[in-house]
Motif scaffolding. Structure first.
Motif, PDB file in Angstrom:
ATOM      1  N   UNK A 405       0.835  -1.210   0.000  1.00  8.53           N
ATOM      2  CA  UNK A 405       0.000   0.000   0.000  1.00  8.53           C
ATOM      3  C   UNK A 405       0.870   1.261   0.000  1.00  8.53           C
ATOM      4  N   UNK A 406       2.009   1.193   0.671  1.00  7.46           N
ATOM      5  CA  UNK A 406       2.935   2.328   0.641  1.00  7.46           C
ATOM      6  C   UNK A 406       3.451   2.587  -0.772  1.00  7.46           C
ATOM      7  N   UNK A 407       3.694   1.508  -1.510  1.00  4.78           N
ATOM      8  CA  UNK A 407       4.168   1.643  -2.900  1.00  4.78           C
ATOM      9  C   UNK A 407       3.129   2.364  -3.739  1.00  4.78           C
ATOM     10  N   UNK A 408       1.841   1.981  -3.575  1.00  2.54           N
ATOM     11  CA  UNK A 408       0.766   2.631  -4.326  1.00  2.54           C
ATOM     12  C   UNK A 408       0.682   4.116  -3.976  1.00  2.54           C
ATOM     13  N   UNK A 409       0.827   4.451  -2.712  1.00  4.08           N
ATOM     14  CA  UNK A 409       0.788   5.861  -2.290  1.00  4.08           C
ATOM     15  C   UNK A 409       1.986   6.646  -2.817  1.00  4.08           C
ATOM     16  N   UNK A 410       3.144   6.005  -2.843  1.00  4.19           N
ATOM     17  CA  UNK A 410       4.347   6.667  -3.355  1.00  4.19           C
ATOM     18  C   UNK A 410       4.203   6.980  -4.842  1.00  4.19           C
ATOM     19  N   UNK A 411       3.627   6.063  -5.606  1.00  3.14           N
ATOM     20  CA  UNK A 411       3.412   6.312  -7.032  1.00  3.14           C
ATOM     21  C   UNK A 411       2.417   7.448  -7.238  1.00  3.14           C
ATOM     22  N   UNK A 412       1.363   7.456  -6.426  1.00  2.00           N
ATOM     23  CA  UNK A 412       0.343   8.498  -6.535  1.00  2.00           C
ATOM     24  C   UNK A 412       0.932   9.873  -6.271  1.00  2.00           C
ATOM     25  N   UNK A 413       1.911   9.944  -5.374  1.00  4.58           N
ATOM     26  CA  UNK A 413       2.541  11.215  -5.024  1.00  4.58           C
ATOM     27  C   UNK A 413       3.209  11.864  -6.226  1.00  4.58           C
ATOM     28  N   UNK A 414       3.665  11.050  -7.176  1.00  6.85           N
ATOM     29  CA  UNK A 414       4.342  11.580  -8.370  1.00  6.85           C
ATOM     30  C   UNK A 414       3.429  11.559  -9.599  1.00  6.85           C
ATOM     31  N   UNK A 415       2.124  11.453  -9.381  1.00  4.79           N
ATOM     32  CA  UNK A 415       1.179  11.509 -10.489  1.00  4.79           C
ATOM     33  C   UNK A 415       1.127  10.245 -11.331  1.00  4.79           C
ATOM     34  N   UNK A 416       1.601   9.135 -10.779  1.00  4.75           N
ATOM     35  CA  UNK A 416       1.580   7.856 -11.491  1.00  4.75           C
ATOM     36  C   UNK A 416       0.412   7.029 -10.966  1.00  4.75           C
ATOM     37  N   UNK A 417      -0.477   6.649 -11.846  1.00  4.41           N
ATOM     38  CA  UNK A 417      -1.611   5.827 -11.446  1.00  4.41           C
ATOM     39  C   UNK A 417      -1.124   4.398 -11.158  1.00  4.41           C
ATOM     40  N   UNK A 418      -1.850   3.711 -10.298  1.00  8.01           N
ATOM     41  CA  UNK A 418      -1.459   2.344  -9.965  1.00  8.01           C
ATOM     42  C   UNK A 418      -2.690   1.477  -9.784  1.00  8.01           C
ATOM     43  N   UNK A 419      -2.499   0.181  -9.998  1.00  9.22           N
ATOM     44  CA  UNK A 419      -3.533  -0.832  -9.752  1.00  9.22           C
ATOM     45  C   UNK A 419      -2.871  -1.936  -8.940  1.00  9.22           C
ATOM     46  N   UNK A 420      -3.273  -2.059  -7.679  1.00  8.60           N
ATOM     47  CA  UNK A 420      -2.782  -3.133  -6.815  1.00  8.60           C
ATOM     48  C   UNK A 420      -3.849  -4.213  -6.803  1.00  8.60           C
ATOM     49  N   UNK A 421      -3.557  -5.361  -7.357  1.00  6.35           N
ATOM     50  CA  UNK A 421      -4.584  -6.369  -7.586  1.00  6.35           C
ATOM     51  C   UNK A 421      -4.093  -7.756  -7.237  1.00  6.35           C
ATOM     52  N   UNK A 422      -5.034  -8.660  -7.103  1.00  6.39           N
ATOM     53  CA  UNK A 422      -4.713 -10.077  -6.962  1.00  6.39           C
ATOM     54  C   UNK A 422      -4.663 -10.704  -8.347  1.00  6.39           C
ATOM     55  N   UNK A 423      -3.841 -11.719  -8.546  1.00  2.00           N
ATOM     56  CA  UNK A 423      -3.692 -12.274  -9.896  1.00  2.00           C
ATOM     57  C   UNK A 423      -4.996 -12.693 -10.547  1.00  2.00           C
ATOM     58  N   UNK A 424      -5.914 -13.296  -9.772  1.00  2.00           N
ATOM     59  CA  UNK A 424      -7.162 -13.773 -10.383  1.00  2.00           C
ATOM     60  C   UNK A 424      -8.089 -12.625 -10.780  1.00  2.00           C
ATOM     61  N   UNK A 425      -7.868 -11.420 -10.217  1.00  2.00           N
ATOM     62  CA  UNK A 425      -8.703 -10.257 -10.542  1.00  2.00           C
ATOM     63  C   UNK A 425      -8.018  -9.302 -11.506  1.00  2.00           C
ATOM     64  N   UNK A 426      -6.877  -9.683 -12.022  1.00  2.00           N
ATOM     65  CA  UNK A 426      -6.065  -8.767 -12.824  1.00  2.00           C
ATOM     66  C   UNK A 426      -6.821  -8.254 -14.043  1.00  2.00           C
ATOM     67  N   UNK A 427      -7.455  -9.141 -14.797  1.00  2.00           N
ATOM     68  CA  UNK A 427      -8.120  -8.733 -16.035  1.00  2.00           C
ATOM     69  C   UNK A 427      -9.230  -7.735 -15.755  1.00  2.00           C
ATOM     70  N   UNK A 428     -10.077  -8.031 -14.777  1.00  2.00           N
ATOM     71  CA  UNK A 428     -11.165  -7.122 -14.434  1.00  2.00           C
ATOM     72  C   UNK A 428     -10.654  -5.766 -13.976  1.00  2.00           C
ATOM     73  N   UNK A 429      -9.651  -5.770 -13.123  1.00  2.00           N
ATOM     74  CA  UNK A 429      -9.130  -4.508 -12.593  1.00  2.00           C
ATOM     75  C   UNK A 429      -8.459  -3.670 -13.681  1.00  2.00           C
TER      76      UNK A 429
END
Length: 443
Positions: A405-429
């Motif tokens: 979750x820290x990684x996702x927040x760090x990316x957001x801080x620099x204007x980089x969108x992120x998707x943190x997902x589980x492998x089985x939900x990857x396509x939907x997300x």
């Protein structure tokens, strides 16, 4: 010699033979049994001869064919059917041993069934491949027994058949309608609220019931003396690239499938949705160098080109070179594009090493980083702890989950969108994120 090669003694024959041996042992104690045991031996020999005649009198006792898909879908259950026709004048018992490809590592495959005289039967089973490539089927062996069940006759069909395994085209068909539907609740995708009119102006037209009142054009209304509204159309022909990291971080398996293959399957489905939305889809993969490139286009043959490229992605899971990725994108992608990067970061240190290159890419393009939750840690976190070691393991697992979750927040801080997902939900997300970006018009 052909008869001997195809003739097999059944277990029932050995059971009877074992009983005869027991009777011979008893005959030493009770001599009166001796002659009777020999009559049983004679009877067994007679029935054995009759069984051989029954099974070998017909040149072709059974016919069987194996039907497989033209290509297998990686990570999905693929149906395989076997059609068997009994040409004997009596019911038979069959044991089917299909020599399935070695990649499945199944060494005890066996199907048993009974077929009535002159009848046909269809028998099916499923295969779930976990890697792309060529899968070779061996012979389809059918062992046939008469009602006497003393021997089996082997028939061999469909020798040496190759079936390629492609990225998951079954998912491709499943989510095909997502490109046209706004009602996505049944797929578990959240509703996306459109913010303002992030669309291109098309024309001014007369108001009809149901039009958005916020689109009223008051100047045109005054001139026409009737309600006029602005009509918009979705922005189209925007370039979307899927960048697949095929380095060692994507080697981690989940339910038999590597993260790389999950990313490949998702890329195939997402490419189809992108093209259906009239955007241009392109892909490339990278580790030590950037390769497997398909430039973003909107041609009719684009999906086939993407499918073949994804099928041919091979890797030795080297350390990924993000500096080369940054240089390649700067050199080859001149138009502002949406770049969806499939990769994985386990720690903040791993992210910080690559963050300067990700920030460089995000300056000129809209970058979405897709990375994975380690679902194996959930079992450790949710497990009741009884020992000091289990407490220690649980704390470490929670630390790793928190770091994601820290990684996702760090990316957001620099204007980089992120998707943190589980492998089985990857396509939907991934589809949901693309539709969200289109709806918000931030590309």
């Amino acid at each position: 010699m052909k008869l001997l090669k195809s003739l097999y003694l059944n277990n029932f024959f050995f059971y009877v033979l074992l009983g005869i041996i027991g009777l011979f042992i008893c005959a030493f104690i009770f001599p009166n049994l001796y002659n009777g045991v020999w009559f049983i031996v004679l009877g067994l020999s007679t029935f054995l001869l009759i069984d051989i005649v029954l099974l070998y009198l017909a040149k072709t006792g059974v016919e069987a064919t194996r039907t497989t898909p033209e290509k297998l879908s990686n990570g999905d259950l693929n149906p395989v059917t076997i059609d068997i026709k009994n040409q004997y004048s009596f019911p038979v018992s069959v044991k089917i041993i299909d020599e399935i490809p070695f990649q499945f590592q199944v060494r005890n495959f066996k199907i048993t069934s009974k077929i009535k005289a002159f009848k046909q039967k269809e028998i099916g089973y499923d295969l779930r491949p976990t890697e792309r490539g060529e899968y070779y089927f061996g012979a389809l062996n059918v062992y046939v027994s008469s009602p006497l069940r003393l021997i089996s006759r082997r028939f061999t069909f469909d020798k040496d058949k190759m079936v390629p395994t492609y990225p998951s085209y079954i998912q491709l068909r499943k989510y095909d309608l997502l490109a046209f539907s706004n009602n996505l609740y049944q797929y578990g995708i959240k509703k996306i609220r459109r913010i303002g009119h992030t669309m291109e102006f098309e024309q001014i037209k007369e108001y009809v019931q149901g039009d958005d009142l916020r689109t009223l054009n008051w100047k045109a209304t005054a001139k026409k003396n009737s309600l006029m509204v602005n009509q918009f159309q979705d922005e189209k022909s925007q370039s979307v690239y899927m960048a697949i990291d095929k380095g060692r971080v994507m080697q981690m398996p989940f339910e038999g499938l590597s993260l790389l293959d999950y990313a490949i399957n998702s890329t195939l489905v997402l490419s189809n949705v992108i093209l259906k939305k009239q955007d241009k889809a392109g892909i490339f993969a990278f580790s030590k160098k950037v390769e497997n490139r398909v430039f973003a286009e909107k041609r009719a043959s684009q999906m086939q080109k993407i499918l073949e490229t994804l099928y041919n992605i091979k890797t030795d899971f080297f350390e990924s070179d993000y500096s080369r990725l940054y240089v390649d994108i700067k050199k080859n992608i001149n138009q502002r594009s949406l770049i969806i990067l499939y990769t994985n970061f386990e720690t903040m240190d791993g992210l910080n090493r690559q963050l300067p290159y990700l920030k460089g890419i995000a300056k000129n393009h809209l970058l979405v980083v897709v990375f994975f939750n380690n679902t194996e840690l959930n079992a450790i976190i949710n497990k009741k702890t009884d020992t000091i070691q289990e407490v220690y393991d649980k704390v470490i697992a929670e630390k790793f989950m928190f770091e994601k979750r820290l990684i996702a927040n760090e990316l957001k801080k620099y204007g980089i969108h992120s998707v943190l997902t589980q492998p089985e939900n990857l396509t939907l997300d991934a589809i949901n994120k693309y539709l969200e970006i289109k709806a918000r018009g931030i590309l």
